[in-house]
Design a protein around this motif. Structure first.
Motif, PDB file in Angstrom:
ATOM      1  N   LYS A  19       0.815  -1.221   0.000  1.00 27.06           N
ATOM      2  CA  LYS A  19       0.000   0.000   0.000  1.00 27.06           C
ATOM      3  C   LYS A  19       0.845   1.266   0.000  1.00 27.06           C
ATOM      4  CE  LYS A  19      -0.726   0.020   4.965  1.00 27.06           C
ATOM      5  NZ  LYS A  19      -1.604  -0.393   6.015  1.00 27.06           N
ATOM      6  N   ASP A  87      -2.328  -5.958  -1.019  1.00 28.57           N
ATOM      7  CA  ASP A  87      -2.685  -4.737  -0.300  1.00 28.57           C
ATOM      8  C   ASP A  87      -3.630  -3.882  -1.128  1.00 28.57           C
ATOM      9  OD1 ASP A  87      -1.525  -4.768   2.203  1.00 28.57           O
ATOM     10  OD2 ASP A  87       0.391  -3.988   1.486  1.00 28.57           O
ATOM     11  N   LYS A  88      -4.415  -3.089  -0.415  1.00 27.30           N
ATOM     12  CA  LYS A  88      -5.280  -2.095  -1.055  1.00 27.30           C
ATOM     13  C   LYS A  88      -4.980  -0.753  -0.401  1.00 27.30           C
ATOM     14  CE  LYS A  88      -8.999  -5.236  -2.200  1.00 27.30           C
ATOM     15  NZ  LYS A  88      -8.624  -6.492  -1.617  1.00 27.30           N
ATOM     16  N   LEU A  89      -5.189   0.312  -1.133  1.00 31.98           N
ATOM     17  CA  LEU A  89      -4.905   1.650  -0.623  1.00 31.98           C
ATOM     18  C   LEU A  89      -6.209   2.410  -0.448  1.00 31.98           C
ATOM     19  CD1 LEU A  89      -2.827   3.923   0.013  1.00 31.98           C
ATOM     20  CD2 LEU A  89      -2.940   4.521  -2.396  1.00 31.98           C
TER      21      LEU A  89
END
Length: 187
Positions: A19, A87-89
């Motif tokens: 992220k 991951d995600k932001l």
């Protein structure tokens, strides 16, 4: 030297597709001023990883070598599994715009690293190698190796990286470190 090289390699690989790397791409696209973004990433990483490494050193002082070895070994194996989760932001970086490019980058990166894979890895690496300076230098260098190209090359280059493969390699390294830590007493 081993602590520096292992810390650099693990964090550089772990950071691909993380992220904070996505945050670097977002900040580069938003501000289009690479120098203050890179400086902000450096300052935030140095501060965050210094405190994480201090925590690792403190944990080392509390636990006996056998208990520490098992905790670290299992932690490295858990990190290997965590590396395989993408991951995600969350786009919360706009909140920091009033601090300018450097300030926004520094604050956003410092907060994004809280509880992140690379911060947890820094705690474990510092406990494993018992050399704060080499671990902080290595993890900071690893972050810069992964994030500076993201700032300069942008989204196009990031999309061409085989992120799943890179994460698989990082997971294998974490797993190997975990197994080695469980099998061999800490130095």
């Amino acid at each position: 030297m081993e602590a520096l090289l292992v810390s650099t390699g693990i964090v550089a690989l772990a950071e691909i597709g993380d992220k904070t790397q996505l945050l670097a791409l977002l900040l580069a696209a938003r501000y289009r001023k690479p120098a203050p973004i890179v400086a902000g990433i450096f300052v935030a990483t140095l501060a965050n990883h210094f405190f994480a490494a201090l925590l690792g050193q403190w944990i080392t002082s509390l636990l006996g070598p056998d208990v520490l070895r098992w905790i670290l070994g299992v932690s490295f194996i858990a990190m290997a599994a965590w590396m395989l989760i993408p991951d995600k932001l969350d786009d919360d970086a706009r909140v920091f715009d009033r601090f300018g490019v450097f300030g926004a980058t520094t604050l956003a990166f410092f907060l994004a690293e809280m509880g992140d894979k690379t911060q947890i890895a820094t705690v474990a690496l510092s406990a494993r190698f018992d050399t704060l300076t080499a671990v902080v230098a290595g993890t900071t260098l690893g972050m810069m190796i992964a994030n500076v190209p993201a700032v300069f090359l942008g989204d196009a280059a990031a999309k061409k990286l085989p992120v799943r493969l890179v994460h698989g390699i990082a997971a294998a390294i974490f797993a190997a470190l975990g197994v080695a830590t469980l099998l061999y007493p800490l130095a």
